[in-house]
Design an enzyme around this catalytic site. Structure first.
Site, PDB file in Angstrom:
ATOM      1  CE  LYS A  52     -11.643  -0.387  10.522  1.00 13.55           C
ATOM      2  NZ  LYS A  52     -10.776   0.422  10.795  1.00 13.55           N
ATOM      3  N   PRO A  67      -2.954   7.623  14.898  1.00 15.07           N
ATOM      4  CG  PRO A  67      -2.826   6.335  12.577  1.00 15.07           C
ATOM      5  CD  PRO A  67      -1.529   7.078  13.483  1.00 15.07           C
ATOM      6  CB  SER A  92      -5.314   8.943  17.646  1.00 15.65           C
ATOM      7  OG  SER A  92      -6.503   8.205  17.168  1.00 15.65           O
ATOM      8  CG  HIS A 134       2.431   3.051  11.405  1.00 15.20           C
ATOM      9  ND1 HIS A 134       3.022   2.428  12.149  1.00 15.20           N
ATOM     10  CD2 HIS A 134       1.791   2.497  10.086  1.00 15.20           C
ATOM     11  CE1 HIS A 134       2.498   0.856  11.396  1.00 15.20           C
ATOM     12  NE2 HIS A 134       1.612   1.410  10.850  1.00 15.20           N
ATOM     13  CG  ASP A 191      -1.915   0.713   0.808  1.00 17.88           C
ATOM     14  OD1 ASP A 191      -2.171   1.959   0.163  1.00 17.88           O
ATOM     15  OD2 ASP A 191      -2.934   1.267   1.874  1.00 17.88           O
ATOM     16  CB  VAL A 218     -13.482   9.167   7.589  1.00 16.43           C
ATOM     17  CG1 VAL A 218     -12.999  10.016   7.749  1.00 16.43           C
ATOM     18  CG2 VAL A 218     -12.500   8.684   6.150  1.00 16.43           C
ATOM     19  CB  CYS A 247      -0.516   3.517   3.538  1.00 15.20           C
ATOM     20  SG  CYS A 247      -2.369   3.297   5.201  1.00 15.20           S
TER      21      CYS A 247
END
Lengths: 483, 137
Positions: free
Chosen positions: A482, A380, A387, A406, A100, A210, A103
């Site tokens: 999600k 996060p 977070s 991360h 990814d 989100v 990302c």
């Protein structure tokens, strides 16, 4: 190959541990672990430290291979891994970036306080779910023509702005201004372009999301002010990447690089560490394609911000105010950077796989307004916990090539999480805590339950106490979307 | 044909076994199909879609991973899950095969990639072909 055990690891400080180069004959540098001892005891359980040792064998690797406290087992590189190789002859390994590509996370800050929107939170979460396509292989509202696609791959987030899906000011607050100049769309396969044609503005599945949060605590008032963060302020966190396009770019080029390795007499202990010299034809082709995929990811997060802004306006009308980008940072990427190694400034190819760039004050690449305080780092946690916003420090440059953790990092497999978690009950419990979850499936909720992750507080305490990042603010989720 | 899904912290680790090397490729396709659409390949014998795929690679192990990657990518583009394989030609470096499957509106799992990590095709003590495959999800 023997598994790394605690007796193989030397303590350097309370937060830094080292597997010496003598552990295995093929290691070119030591392997270092940033973690509290209690986290280290967890980390030893899976195979991530053996993967870290494998990374220490890469051609041209400098100083040490590193893992951050949120490390867990990956493929080739562990997730949470950082490695820098000499520029331009050192290795570039797609396994050090991941499938990814780019990302990353973006944080939008609103002008409103949590108390003002509490009654509308449920409606907001439903509207966000409606506006932002999420889930397995889901397409979005935008269909890119072949010429649009070329432009997205070259211009990144700028394409979204030029086409009415973003705001120009956003660009100043995105790592590399949302565009890597080395991108070459001709090195991205037709298959990859086809997979990406309808996925702009989509978050996908897995750990992507989100999330609406509010600032529960401020730790550094001055830096928080510079970042535009205030207590109880509502913010929106976006976590996703380059979707099917990036996955295909990685797949295509790993295949090419694996075939080319013998030409350069390179042998690696794990096929997923396949690599070639950066300045070889194959290395350059991969790097330019990776940059194009990174640009797609920045464009994707810009379009998702547009969808979030639409949902915001639909729920709050004019009273919602602006949603400004605080920062957007990649955590799966390779970049050419200059770092001080053995007292000299050297250009290196920094691979970050599940690790965030964390530049300290006065770094050239930072937006002017963050120049005195350091780069915002967005960490996060899991839904239902919290977070963090951190700031990069000069120590992060000295320690691990200007890098930081991360996220929380997984501790339970998805399967184990599904077995342990009753998803409908969890959704209800979160709702009682004031967190509204909208997801494509209960399976997705179970797999991403807080129990599946390490304690993000412990991860953040490690990087904060080690001095590679400064705690600025703590965010508490109130709505989670999600796939 | 044996398919087992083993623990992995973040991804899916699948162990497969078959009497023949051709069978191992077919098992891998079925195992991947069952991840993309949970259990569907176990439940179905009649398929509405087919596609002919040719893949070249370095050796049996890389060939399997590259072939599965091709099946996966084509499946995503066509919104399809493939379950069954008819192999026309298989050598250490080339496979030509027809994959059979069906259209889906949505996948149950999004596999980002079929990785080479831990993949190693070999004949076990029971004289069966086996390998492990890690899917990045």
């Amino acid at each position: 190959m023997r598994k790394v055990q605690k007796e193989h690891i030397n303590k350097i400080t309370d937060y830094l541990w080292e597997i010496p180069q003598s552990f295995r004959q093929d290691m070119k540098v030591p392997a270092r672990i940033l973690a509290f001892e209690t986290l280290l005891d967890d980390i030893i359980e899976d195979r991530s430290l053996n993967q870290l040792v494998n990374v220490a064998t890469l051609p041209g690797i400098k100083k040490a291979s590193f893992v951050m406290p949120d490390v867990h087992e990956g493929y080739g590189f562990p997730i949470g891994g950082v490695a820098a190789t000499s520029y331009p002859h050192g290795a570039i390994s797609p396994g050090g970036i991941g499938y990814d590509i780019n990302c990353g996370v973006r944080l939008l800050v609103s002008q409103i306080q949590i108390e003002d929107i509490k009654p509308q939170l449920e409606n907001l979460s439903k509207e966000l779910y409606k506006q932002i396509p999420s889930g397995m292989g889901k397409g979005g509202q935008i269909r890119l023509t072949p010429s649009d696609m070329e432009e997205v791959l070259v211009k990144g987030a700028e394409w979204a702005i030029e086409n009415g899906y973003g705001i120009k000011e956003d660009l100043y607050n995105i790592e590399s201004n949302g565009k890597l100049d080395s991108a070459d769309p001709s090195l991205v396969s037709d298959m990859a372009k086809k997979r990406g044609a309808n996925q702009l503005g989509t978050i996908g599945s897995g750990n992507h999301f989100v999330e609406v949060d509010f600032v529960e605590e401020i730790y550094d008032k001055h830096i928080a002010e510079v970042y535009g963060l205030k207590k109880n302020q509502v913010v929106v966190l976006i976590h996703t990447g380059s979707r099917g396009l990036g996955h295909q770019v990685a797949t295509d080029h790993i295949r090419i690089i694996m075939s080319a390795m013998s030409k350069y007499n390179i042998k690696v202990p794990d096929r997923e560490l396949a690599c070639v010299p950066f300045d070889s034809r194959e290395g350059q082709n991969y790097f330019k394609a990776m940059c194009a995929a990174a640009n797609y990811a920045w464009c994707n997060r810009e379009v998702i911000s547009w969808e979030v802004r639409n949902a915001w306006e639909n729920i709050f009308g004019n009273k919602g105010g602006a949603l400004n980008v605080l920062y957007d940072v990649a955590h799966n990427i390779a970049k050419i950077e200059t770092h001080t190694i053995e007292n000299t400034d050297q250009m290196v190819i920094v691979h970050r796989k599940g690790a965030t760039r964390a530049f300290g004050p006065k770094s050239k690449e930072l937006p002017k307004k963050y120049n005195e305080v350091g780069q915002p780092i967005i960490i996060p946690g899991s839904m239902g916990t919290c977070s963090y916003v951190l700031a990069g420090t000069s120590k992060s440059h000295e320690t691990a090539f200007g890098s930081c953790c991360h996220g929380a990092g997984r501790r339970l497999s998805r399967r184990a999480a599904k077995k342990k978690v009753n998803a409908p009950a969890l959704k209800e419990q979160l709702r009682e805590k004031g967190i509204y979850v909208e997801a494509g499936s209960f399976k997705g909720i179970a797999e991403e339950a807080p129990i599946a992750y390490k304690d993000v507080n412990m991860v953040v305490e490690t990087v904060s106490n080690s001095g590679i990042a400064k705690k600025i603010a703590k965010l508490i989720p109130v709505a989670v979307i999600k796939g | 044909m044996i398919i087992k899904y083993l623990p992995h912290t973040a991804d899916i680790r699948m162990a497969i076994e078959s009497k023949t090397i051709k069978g191992l490729f077919a098992t891998a396709v079925k195992g991947m199909g069952n991840i993309l659409k949970e259990g569907y390949c176990d439940q179905r014998n009649v398929f509405s879609k087919s596609i002919r795929i040719t893949t070249h690679s370095l050796d049996y192990t890389s060939l399997l991973i590259d072939f599965l990657s091709d099946v996966l990518s084509l499946g995503y583009i066509e919104n399809s899950v493939y379950c069954k394989l008819e192999i026309e030609k298989l050598s250490k470096k080339t496979i030509v095969a027809k994959a059979f499957g069906f259209h889906v509106d949505q996948f149950d799992e999004e596999i980002k990639a079929v990785t080479h990590h831990e993949a190693n095709i070999l004949k076990n003590k029971r004289k069966k072909w086996e390998t492990c495959i890690v899917f990045d999800i």
